[in-house]
Design an enzyme around this catalytic site. Structure first.
Site, PDB file in Angstrom:
ATOM      1  N   GLU A 443       3.159  -2.982   2.540  1.00  0.00           N
ATOM      2  CA  GLU A 443       2.894  -4.105   1.613  1.00  0.00           C
ATOM      3  C   GLU A 443       2.403  -3.612   0.256  1.00  0.00           C
ATOM      4  O   GLU A 443       1.600  -4.272  -0.396  1.00  0.00           O
ATOM      5  CB  GLU A 443       1.857  -5.075   2.205  1.00  0.00           C
ATOM      6  CG  GLU A 443       2.362  -5.941   3.296  1.00  0.00           C
ATOM      7  CD  GLU A 443       3.699  -6.567   2.979  1.00  0.00           C
ATOM      8  OE1 GLU A 443       3.950  -6.869   1.807  1.00  0.00           O
ATOM      9  OE2 GLU A 443       4.489  -6.717   3.904  1.00  0.00           O
TER      10      GLU A 443
HETATM   11  C1  FAD Z   1       5.460   1.010   9.956  1.00  0.00           C
HETATM   12  C2  FAD Z   1       5.996   0.525   8.648  1.00  0.00           C
HETATM   13  C3  FAD Z   1       6.384  -0.799   8.511  1.00  0.00           C
HETATM   14  C4  FAD Z   1       6.925  -1.252   7.307  1.00  0.00           C
HETATM   15  N1  FAD Z   1       7.390  -2.539   7.198  1.00  0.00           N
HETATM   16  C5  FAD Z   1       8.146  -2.897   6.126  1.00  0.00           C
HETATM   17  C6  FAD Z   1       8.833  -4.150   6.078  1.00  0.00           C
HETATM   18  O1  FAD Z   1       8.711  -4.982   6.967  1.00  0.00           O
HETATM   19  N2  FAD Z   1       9.645  -4.390   5.021  1.00  0.00           N
HETATM   20  C7  FAD Z   1       9.819  -3.508   4.003  1.00  0.00           C
HETATM   21  O2  FAD Z   1      10.587  -3.778   3.090  1.00  0.00           O
HETATM   22  N3  FAD Z   1       9.156  -2.321   3.999  1.00  0.00           N
HETATM   23  C8  FAD Z   1       8.340  -1.995   5.041  1.00  0.00           C
HETATM   24  N4  FAD Z   1       7.683  -0.791   5.054  1.00  0.00           N
HETATM   25  C9  FAD Z   1       7.807   0.085   3.904  1.00  0.00           C
HETATM   26  C10 FAD Z   1       6.504   0.204   3.122  1.00  0.00           C
HETATM   27  O3  FAD Z   1       6.213  -0.991   2.458  1.00  0.00           O
HETATM   28  C11 FAD Z   1       6.653   1.408   2.182  1.00  0.00           C
HETATM   29  O4  FAD Z   1       6.647   2.561   3.010  1.00  0.00           O
HETATM   30  C12 FAD Z   1       5.561   1.482   1.156  1.00  0.00           C
HETATM   31  O5  FAD Z   1       5.659   0.403   0.253  1.00  0.00           O
HETATM   32  C13 FAD Z   1       5.603   2.797   0.364  1.00  0.00           C
HETATM   33  O6  FAD Z   1       6.905   3.118  -0.029  1.00  0.00           O
HETATM   34  P1  FAD Z   1       7.501   4.569   0.296  1.00  0.00           P
HETATM   35  O7  FAD Z   1       7.273   4.835   1.747  1.00  0.00           O
HETATM   36  O8  FAD Z   1       8.891   4.629  -0.186  1.00  0.00           O
HETATM   37  O9  FAD Z   1       6.601   5.561  -0.507  1.00  0.00           O
HETATM   38  P2  FAD Z   1       6.810   5.990  -2.047  1.00  0.00           P
HETATM   39  O10 FAD Z   1       7.102   4.779  -2.838  1.00  0.00           O
HETATM   40  O11 FAD Z   1       7.773   7.096  -2.082  1.00  0.00           O
HETATM   41  O12 FAD Z   1       5.369   6.509  -2.431  1.00  0.00           O
HETATM   42  C14 FAD Z   1       4.876   7.792  -2.045  1.00  0.00           C
HETATM   43  C15 FAD Z   1       3.461   7.978  -2.567  1.00  0.00           C
HETATM   44  O13 FAD Z   1       3.482   7.923  -3.992  1.00  0.00           O
HETATM   45  C16 FAD Z   1       2.540   6.988  -4.451  1.00  0.00           C
HETATM   46  N5  FAD Z   1       3.033   6.354  -5.678  1.00  0.00           N
HETATM   47  C17 FAD Z   1       4.242   5.829  -5.934  1.00  0.00           C
HETATM   48  N6  FAD Z   1       4.294   5.339  -7.169  1.00  0.00           N
HETATM   49  C18 FAD Z   1       3.091   5.543  -7.732  1.00  0.00           C
HETATM   50  C19 FAD Z   1       2.494   5.247  -8.982  1.00  0.00           C
HETATM   51  N7  FAD Z   1       3.172   4.601  -9.935  1.00  0.00           N
HETATM   52  N8  FAD Z   1       1.223   5.619  -9.203  1.00  0.00           N
HETATM   53  C20 FAD Z   1       0.516   6.245  -8.246  1.00  0.00           C
HETATM   54  N9  FAD Z   1       1.015   6.545  -7.038  1.00  0.00           N
HETATM   55  C21 FAD Z   1       2.280   6.191  -6.779  1.00  0.00           C
HETATM   56  C22 FAD Z   1       2.415   5.970  -3.338  1.00  0.00           C
HETATM   57  O14 FAD Z   1       1.195   5.249  -3.407  1.00  0.00           O
HETATM   58  C23 FAD Z   1       2.517   6.877  -2.125  1.00  0.00           C
HETATM   59  O15 FAD Z   1       1.255   7.411  -1.829  1.00  0.00           O
HETATM   60  C24 FAD Z   1       7.076  -0.349   6.236  1.00  0.00           C
HETATM   61  C25 FAD Z   1       6.662   0.980   6.367  1.00  0.00           C
HETATM   62  C26 FAD Z   1       6.151   1.422   7.555  1.00  0.00           C
HETATM   63  C27 FAD Z   1       5.771   2.871   7.686  1.00  0.00           C
END
Ligand code: FAD
Length: 596
Positions: A443
């Protein structure tokens, strides 16, 4: 197995004594008839359902997880989940906060939230199925066409169908502007959607006959970035006009993720291969529409962590009264026993009180926020609705990030109370820690919440929303500032209020020179504001508890003791956080990327 007793007394304290929901609801035409008797009945029955039906499935769900049949793409949830879901639907629980015109019971969000605290305490993984469904309901309710609402909302309200939110793709999670899924018009008002979504919670399962996926995708020629994203309803089975199920839509689960916690919830990879979808909320307006669901879900995640904090605390408290180890430093407290119960040791009490203060503060904050949503949606006066909307906007990232960070600390401390036994699966304590960890990530990660709070919610409107909250604090301080009994709470509350104002201005100035300053300060800043909000709510708690100090009711004495603990032991963390937030970006950027 972990035990749980719904904290009904504390819920009632927050609802009736602190927030005076009865009076507030009387001022909201849609909820004017919601009596205390009705709310109490819902909470009591909700407590029974969650503890009797869902709690026994929590460890089983963790141990067994969900299973995908790769030939049929169907997912089987852990044993017992389906029967529990049937009971949930038959009991009308899915309909609690849905509109009566779609078959709902029309209860306030604040009551639904209290129910979700109990659901999550008993079984977070299971509760995500109805949790996302309610988010999808709210999104469609706000942005769907009349036809879409008529077709989908009654089924989501009854719980016959469940919902999902499909945003994330392999190459983009935080940065949704990069998403690639495509939507081509088919010429009949529908769209053909192609792409791959990952990490979709409740994305495929056997609990309900249909799943309503809300999918973000791009139309042909859409502008780049977040301005070119549209939102579509993509049902697993395409419904006929009468709500009966038509053909299977090609949105298939390709794999389930193996993950740290919430094993009972199916985290699905979904492949859309020309799946039929219908636009919601206008072309390229998908992200605005999805924000309704995301905001609901962010509060929902706060409720997940609140539930885990409470259940972990309760089990640790029981264990600490029972487990005998060592003698009290100040002399044996149970000389008839071979050792004293570990609850005599000050540091065990520190761990327990930390978890308890995070639970009680989190309950006050989430219920306060939920009631503001009820006002935002239903108050007859536009100015009140606007104020409430501002408050919700400000508090949403705090609920999401502060409460989930606190729950990570609380569940870990509660596990620590068990010593080595906490680390062993049998007691269920390590599951709470594992389940709590995802809440800081999905989220929108907690870093993203912090940037949202500081950047969008505070600096972008010159602190107007924060000032509205500050006014609550200063009014309280002014009204009770001369009350000597309260000074131990009022003085630090006024102090952190002033410090937040100063800190906000300082970061705002620095960020104008170098925007990276905001990124460097945001995470500690959110925690400081979280403490300001907690300090305000605990000071209000203390006021109420002091007024009842002659009542001989232990409940109020205990509330006061927890409030004192909060002010003396947890709030001081804000001094360190302020130093961190002020320290600036230079040290963070000093190391070249290749040196990491
Ligand atoms: C168990 C689980 C359930 C989930 N359920 C859903 C769902 O129902 N629907 C859905 O659509 N998604 C879902 N997700 C996805 C989840 O919302 C994303 O994993 C999350 O938003 C982070 O995206 P990412 O994994 O691509 O990480 P990335 O976006 O690649 O981020 C990696 C790191 O970089 C940091 N970062 C990125 N940009 C910045 C910035 N501008 N400034 C500082 N730090 C930054 C982030 O905080 C993070 O620590 C789920 C994930 C999991 C693991």
């Amino acid at each position: 197995m972990a035990v749980y007793q719904a904290p009904l007394r504390d819920m009632q304290f927050v609802l009736y004594e602190m927030l005076d929901v009865e009076t507030v609801l009387k001022g909201l035409p849609t909820h004017a008839e919601t009596s205390r008797e009705l709310i109490d009945q819902v909470l009591t029955e909700g407590a029974r359902f969650t503890t009797e039906v869902l709690l026994p499935l929590n460890q089983v769900g963790d141990a067994k997880g969900c299973v995908l049949d790769t030939s049929t793409h169907e997912v089987t949830t852990p044993e017992g989940f389906k029967a529990a879901y049937r009971q949930f639907v038959e009991g009308g629980w899915a309909a609690l906060a849905c509109a009566p015109e779609y078959g709902g019971q029309g209860l306030p969000i604040v009551v639904n939230n209290a129910f979700f605290e109990m659901l999550n305490a008993c079984n977070q993984a299971w509760s995500m199925y109805p949790g996302l469904t309610h988010g999808a309901y709210e999104c469609l309710h706000a942005h769907g066409s009349d036809e879409q609402k008529a077709l989908y909302l009654p089924k989501l309200t009854s719980g016959e169908w469940t919902g999902t939110m499909c945003l994330t793709e392999p190459h983009c999670g935080t940065d949704l502007g990069m998403l690639r899924s495509k939507a081509e018009p088919r010429g009949d008002g529908s769209y053909s959607i192609t792409g791959g979504k990952i990490f979709i919670s409740s994305g495929e399962h056997d609990l309900a006959e249909n799943i309503v996926h809300l999918v973000l995708a791009r139309l042909p020629g859409a502008p780049a970035g977040t301005k070119g994203i549209s939102l579509f309803i993509v049902p697993k089975f395409i419904p006929n006009a009468d709500g009966s199920l038509g053909p299977r839509n090609p949105i298939f689960c390709g794999a389930l993720e193996h993950k740290m916690g919430i094993h009972g919830n199916a985290t699905a990879q979904l492949n859309l291969d020309g799946a039929k979808g219908w636009l919601i909320g206008g072309e390229n307006k998908g992200l605005q529409a999805m924000f309704v669901m995301m905001n609901a879900a962010r509060l929902g995640v706060g409720m997940q962590s609140l539930g885990l904090t409470e259940v972990a605390y309760q089990n640790a408290a029981i264990y600490a009264r029972d487990r005998l180890q060592m003698r009290s430093l100040s002399g044996a407290k149970a000389p008839e026993k071979p050792a004293d119960p570990i609850i005599v040791h000050p540091d065990v009490r520190r761990m327990l009180l930390t978890a308890r203060a995070f639970a009680e503060g989190g309950r006050a904050l989430t219920f306060f926020t939920a009631l503001e949503i009820d006002k935002e949606l239903n108050h007859p006066d536009e100015a009140v609705r606007k104020d409430a909307a501002d408050m919700v906007a400000l508090l949403t990232p705090i609920v999401k990030a502060f409460i989930t960070d606190n729950a990570w600390i609380a569940t870990s401390e509660a596990m620590q109370v068990f010593g080595g036994h906490g680390y062993i699966a049998e007691w269920g304590m390590e599951q709470f820690v594992r389940d709590a960890r995802i809440n800081m990530i999905y989220e929108g990660t907690n870093t993203i919440q912090s940037l949202d709070l500081l950047g969008r919610k505070i600096l972008m409107d010159n602190g107007a929303k924060l000032k509205k909250f500050g006014k609550l604090v200063s009014d309280f301080v002014e009204e009770h500032g001369t009350d000597e009994d309260l000074s131990e709470f009022i003085t630090p509350l006024a102090d952190i209020g002033q410090k937040v104002t100063k800190l906000t201005m300082e970061i705002g100035m620095k960020a104008m020179q170098n925007p990276d300053e905001m990124g460097a300060a945001a995470v500690p800043y959110l925690r400081v504001v979280g403490h300001l909000v907690f300090a305000y709510l605990f000071a209000r708690t203390a006021l109420l508890a002091l007024a009842k100090s002659d009542s001989n009711d232990d409940f109020y004495r205990n509330k006061l003791a927890v409030a004192r603990f909060y002010f003396e032991r947890l709030l001081p963390e804000s001094a360190m956080l302020i130093r961190q937030a002020r320290s600036g970006v230079a040290t963070l950027m000093a190391l070249p990327a290749e040196a990491f």
